[in-house]
Write a protein that holds these residues in place. Structure first.
Motif, PDB file in Angstrom:
ATOM      1  N   VAL A  61     -14.123  16.792 -50.056  1.00  0.00           N
ATOM      2  CA  VAL A  61     -13.098  17.514 -50.441  1.00  0.00           C
ATOM      3  C   VAL A  61     -11.850  17.514 -49.416  1.00  0.00           C
ATOM      4  N   ALA A  62     -12.362  17.304 -47.904  1.00  0.00           N
ATOM      5  CA  ALA A  62     -11.608  17.277 -46.930  1.00  0.00           C
ATOM      6  C   ALA A  62     -10.701  15.855 -46.958  1.00  0.00           C
ATOM      7  N   HIS A  63     -11.526  14.988 -47.474  1.00  0.00           N
ATOM      8  CA  HIS A  63     -10.857  13.605 -47.143  1.00  0.00           C
ATOM      9  C   HIS A  63     -10.574  12.858 -48.686  1.00  0.00           C
ATOM     10  N   ARG A  64     -10.361  13.739 -49.692  1.00  0.00           N
ATOM     11  CA  ARG A  64     -10.240  13.127 -51.051  1.00  0.00           C
ATOM     12  C   ARG A  64      -9.067  12.274 -51.208  1.00  0.00           C
ATOM     13  N   GLN A  65      -7.872  12.609 -50.681  1.00  0.00           N
ATOM     14  CA  GLN A  65      -6.808  11.561 -50.613  1.00  0.00           C
ATOM     15  C   GLN A  65      -7.196  10.264 -49.914  1.00  0.00           C
TER      16      GLN A  65
ATOM     17  N   ALA B  27     -17.679   7.823 -58.454  1.00  0.00           N
ATOM     18  CA  ALA B  27     -17.718   8.870 -59.572  1.00  0.00           C
ATOM     19  C   ALA B  27     -19.031   9.645 -59.193  1.00  0.00           C
ATOM     20  N   ALA B  28     -20.111   9.259 -59.250  1.00  0.00           N
ATOM     21  CA  ALA B  28     -21.172  10.027 -58.913  1.00  0.00           C
ATOM     22  C   ALA B  28     -21.144  10.703 -57.505  1.00  0.00           C
ATOM     23  N   GLU B  29     -20.863  10.043 -56.390  1.00  0.00           N
ATOM     24  CA  GLU B  29     -20.663  10.953 -55.128  1.00  0.00           C
ATOM     25  C   GLU B  29     -19.494  11.782 -55.117  1.00  0.00           C
ATOM     26  N   ILE B  30     -18.520  11.560 -55.663  1.00  0.00           N
ATOM     27  CA  ILE B  30     -17.452  12.459 -55.690  1.00  0.00           C
ATOM     28  C   ILE B  30     -17.825  13.634 -56.570  1.00  0.00           C
ATOM     29  N   ALA B  31     -18.760  13.506 -57.603  1.00  0.00           N
ATOM     30  CA  ALA B  31     -19.144  14.754 -58.305  1.00  0.00           C
ATOM     31  C   ALA B  31     -19.972  15.625 -57.361  1.00  0.00           C
ATOM     32  N   THR B  32     -20.474  15.306 -56.456  1.00  0.00           N
ATOM     33  CA  THR B  32     -21.407  16.169 -55.595  1.00  0.00           C
ATOM     34  C   THR B  32     -20.366  17.087 -54.872  1.00  0.00           C
ATOM     35  N   ASN B  33     -19.218  17.118 -54.701  1.00  0.00           N
ATOM     36  CA  ASN B  33     -18.387  17.849 -54.115  1.00  0.00           C
ATOM     37  C   ASN B  33     -18.815  18.083 -52.643  1.00  0.00           C
ATOM     38  N   ARG B  34     -19.038  17.293 -51.931  1.00  0.00           N
ATOM     39  CA  ARG B  34     -19.510  17.404 -50.324  1.00  0.00           C
ATOM     40  C   ARG B  34     -18.254  18.130 -49.836  1.00  0.00           C
TER      41      ARG B  34
ATOM     42  N   LEU C  69     -20.125   7.975 -49.677  1.00  0.00           N
ATOM     43  CA  LEU C  69     -18.949   6.885 -49.701  1.00  0.00           C
ATOM     44  C   LEU C  69     -18.404   6.456 -48.245  1.00  0.00           C
ATOM     45  N   PHE C  70     -18.635   7.462 -47.297  1.00  0.00           N
ATOM     46  CA  PHE C  70     -18.250   7.140 -45.959  1.00  0.00           C
ATOM     47  C   PHE C  70     -19.004   5.777 -45.263  1.00  0.00           C
ATOM     48  N   VAL C  71     -20.109   5.341 -45.952  1.00  0.00           N
ATOM     49  CA  VAL C  71     -21.081   4.513 -45.061  1.00  0.00           C
ATOM     50  C   VAL C  71     -20.229   3.282 -45.874  1.00  0.00           C
TER      51      VAL C  71
END
Length: 178
Positions: A159-163, A148-155, A117-119
């Motif tokens: 987690v640190a930048h979820r907001q 959705a798929a990337e968030i599900a990886t819980n990198r 997602l950062f990309v």
């Protein structure tokens, strides 16, 4: 509106930032001694300081500390140049107008994690800065497509930048062009 979200949100999940102030008459907190910290943590603290200064419009602190952030990042070992470090240096580079260097970090992240997602986030904001609405729109659509798929990886960086990620997603219309 999207750029305001970017700077308010990039610090989400980054505890320990040294407070600064660029407001006349309000003392700026002295920089803590970070010389005994591991290099990755030194980079994180310096990046936090510059991000805070940018948010506060404190140009003097940005001018003083940005070269230290760059030097700190360049001095990191390959393993310490993790995705989160690359993200933060990319955002800072973009913010000061070093767009190619910011995009290079997005490309480096993509080389190891193509749908990260950062990309898409970085490509969207950097293209916004460059007024390339077509490229920024593509990056936003890709962000939404992979969210959705990337968030599900819980990198850990998610987690640190979820907001920040959730706020950015909220700015992207469903099925439309941003």
């Amino acid at each position: 509106a999207g750029l305001a979200v970017i700077w308010a949100a990039t610090r989400a999940g980054r505890p320990g930032a040294a407070p600064t102030s660029g407001i006349a008459g309000v003392p700026t907190a002295s920089a803590p001694d970070i010389s005994n910290l591991p290099p990755r943590e030194q980079f994180g603290r310096l990046a936090d300081r510059v991000e805070t200064a940018m948010e506060n419009g404190d140009t003097a602190t940005v001018v003083k500390f940005y070269p230290m952030v760059e030097s700190s990042f360049v001095g990191l070992t390959a393993s310490d140049r993790d995705i989160d470090a690359r993200f933060h240096i990319s955002v800072l580079r973009a913010r000061i107008g070093h767009f190619p260097a910011g995009l290079a970090q997005a490309d480096t992240i993509a080389a190891t994690a193509p749908s990260h997602l950062f990309v898409y986030y970085l490509k969207a904001i950097i293209n916004d800065f460059q007024h390339d609405t077509a490229a920024a729109g593509r990056a936003r659509r890709d962000f939404r497509k992979h969210f959705a798929a990337e968030i599900a990886t819980n990198r850990p960086e998610y987690v640190a930048h979820r907001q920040m990620l959730d706020q950015f997603l909220a700015t992207i219309p469903v099925g439309g062009k941003p």
